[in-house]
Scaffold this active site. Structure first.
Site, mmCIF file in Angstrom:
data_model
loop_
_atom_site.group_PDB
_atom_site.id
_atom_site.type_symbol
_atom_site.label_atom_id
_atom_site.label_comp_id
_atom_site.label_asym_id
_atom_site.label_seq_id
_atom_site.Cartn_x
_atom_site.Cartn_y
_atom_site.Cartn_z
ATOM 1 N N GLY A 150 0.945 -1.132 0.016
ATOM 2 C CA GLY A 150 -0.091 0.027 -0.050
ATOM 3 C C GLY A 150 0.916 1.130 0.068
ATOM 4 O O GLY A 150 2.057 1.235 0.296
ATOM 5 N N CYS A 151 0.266 2.486 -0.253
ATOM 6 C CA CYS A 151 0.902 3.561 -0.175
ATOM 7 C C CYS A 151 1.436 3.989 1.108
ATOM 8 O O CYS A 151 2.657 4.284 1.091
ATOM 9 C CB CYS A 151 0.023 4.776 -0.654
ATOM 10 S SG CYS A 151 -1.669 4.892 -0.124
#
Length: 352
Positions: A150-151
């Site tokens: 994920g970011c």
């Protein structure tokens, strides 16, 4: 050189358009199909005029798209979609790169808790590899399914990796009993391309707020990977915030050091660990990273500060749509197909 035949499922969102922007510039990629249930029949250039003259495709319904003819399929979709299609694709020799969370968490009960759905292909999950090149490169090379990081997790994991690797190697560098604090901020595009009141210009512009304070679904993903780095369970307090900007993630990480940790030269440690990583820049001592230093690029920039003898502050910036999502996914594709990792990803950050 033979082209890599690429399919994109869920191409009408921000990560989908970012995949298109990057892959149209990739010398070894041929985009065969792009899907969208809601936009089926619409020309891509009509929805995204920035791609006029570069993408001659029409959005297709996933049921009609020739996905099984591809070498690799990217899923830029909501959680739950990739796992519904991964088995059929992999049985046909198609590699899967999921930008959502279907193959990130190894514990299916944790997945159910945070994503409010059953995991429908646990057998594939067991074989899937977490998609984070700087930490999982060797395992990624032979994978059929990648669950991309994920970011927020990317910024925090890369910010802490050298420190926790040293802790695992020599022991007692970080006071694990004291929670590591990750104070993280994201641009509005991190919420995706959707109609929601809290994302309206009048709501998000000229405003700054925290969210997910009681618990955020990226937390178990971050802790899962950090604990692997450290060789023991890591305690983490992760607080996300919404920035009044379109792109960018800025994570400020606070770590309590032990007496042994206070003796370490962390600037040197980080510079050595990332010396051969093409997309991780350890900035010089005293530098201050900014989100515009990475906007539109696949780079992460890191700076280190010792505020007190026992307090290490780590500053990390990335573009949430590139290194935090689509760019890292293209980097992963390069690994899967034996290409230099930088292929198609050497864009310089936009300034101003």
């Amino acid at each position: 050189m033979k082209k890599i035949k690429v399919g994109i499922v869920g191409g009408s969102g921000y990560t989908g358009i970012e995949l298109l922007r990057l892959l149209t510039q990739h010398p070894s990629a041929e985009i065969v199909t792009i899907t969208s249930r809601g936009e089926a029949g619409t020309r891509v250039e009509d929805m995204y005029p920035s791609l006029r003259g570069r993408v001659d495709l029409v959005f297709q319904d996933p049921k009609e798209a020739p996905l099984k003819e591809c070498d690799v399929v990217f899923f830029a979709t909501p959680h739950g979609v990739a796992m519904s299609m991964a088995e059929e694709l992999t049985q046909n020799g198609v590699k899967v790169i999921d930008l959502a969370a279907d193959f990130r968490l190894k514990d299916t009960e944790e997945f159910k808790k945070w994503y409010k759905m059953e995991h429908t292909c646990p057998d594939i999950l067991k074989k899937a590899v977490y998609g984070q090149p700087e930490t999982m490169r060797d395992k990624m090379k032979d994978a059929m399914v990648l669950g991309m990081a994920g970011c927020y997790p990317t910024s925090i994991q890369l910010g802490l990796l050298p420190l926790l690797e040293l802790h695992k190697k020599v022991g007692n560098i970080v006071d694990i009993k004291q929670t590591i604090i990750a104070d993280s901020k994201s641009g509005i595009s991190g919420a995706g391309r959707k109609a929601a009141v809290n994302l309206l210009c009048a709501e998000a512009t000229d405003n700054f707020k925290a969210y997910g304070v009681g618990g955020h679904r990226h937390s178990p993903e971050i802790v899962q990977q950090l604990s692997e780095f450290a060789g023991e369970k890591v305690s983490l307090t992760f607080i996300p915030h919404l920035l009044p900007t379109i792109r960018g993630i800025f994570s400020t990480i606070y770590v309590q050091l032990t007496e042994k940790g206070m003796e370490q030269d962390f600037q040197k440690l980080y510079e050595q660990r990332y010396a051969n990583e093409p997309f991780v820049d350890v900035m010089s001592k005293g530098a201050l990273p900014e989100t515009r230093m990475v906007r539109g690029s696949n780079y992460v920039r890191i700076a280190l500060y010792r505020k007190e003898p026992n307090l290490l502050v780590i500053l990390v910036v990335e573009d949430n749509l590139v290194k935090g999502s689509s760019g890292q996914a293209v980097q992963a594709m390069n690994i899967l197909f034996g290409l230099p990792e930088t292929t198609g990803l050497e864009q310089i950050a936009l300034a101003p």
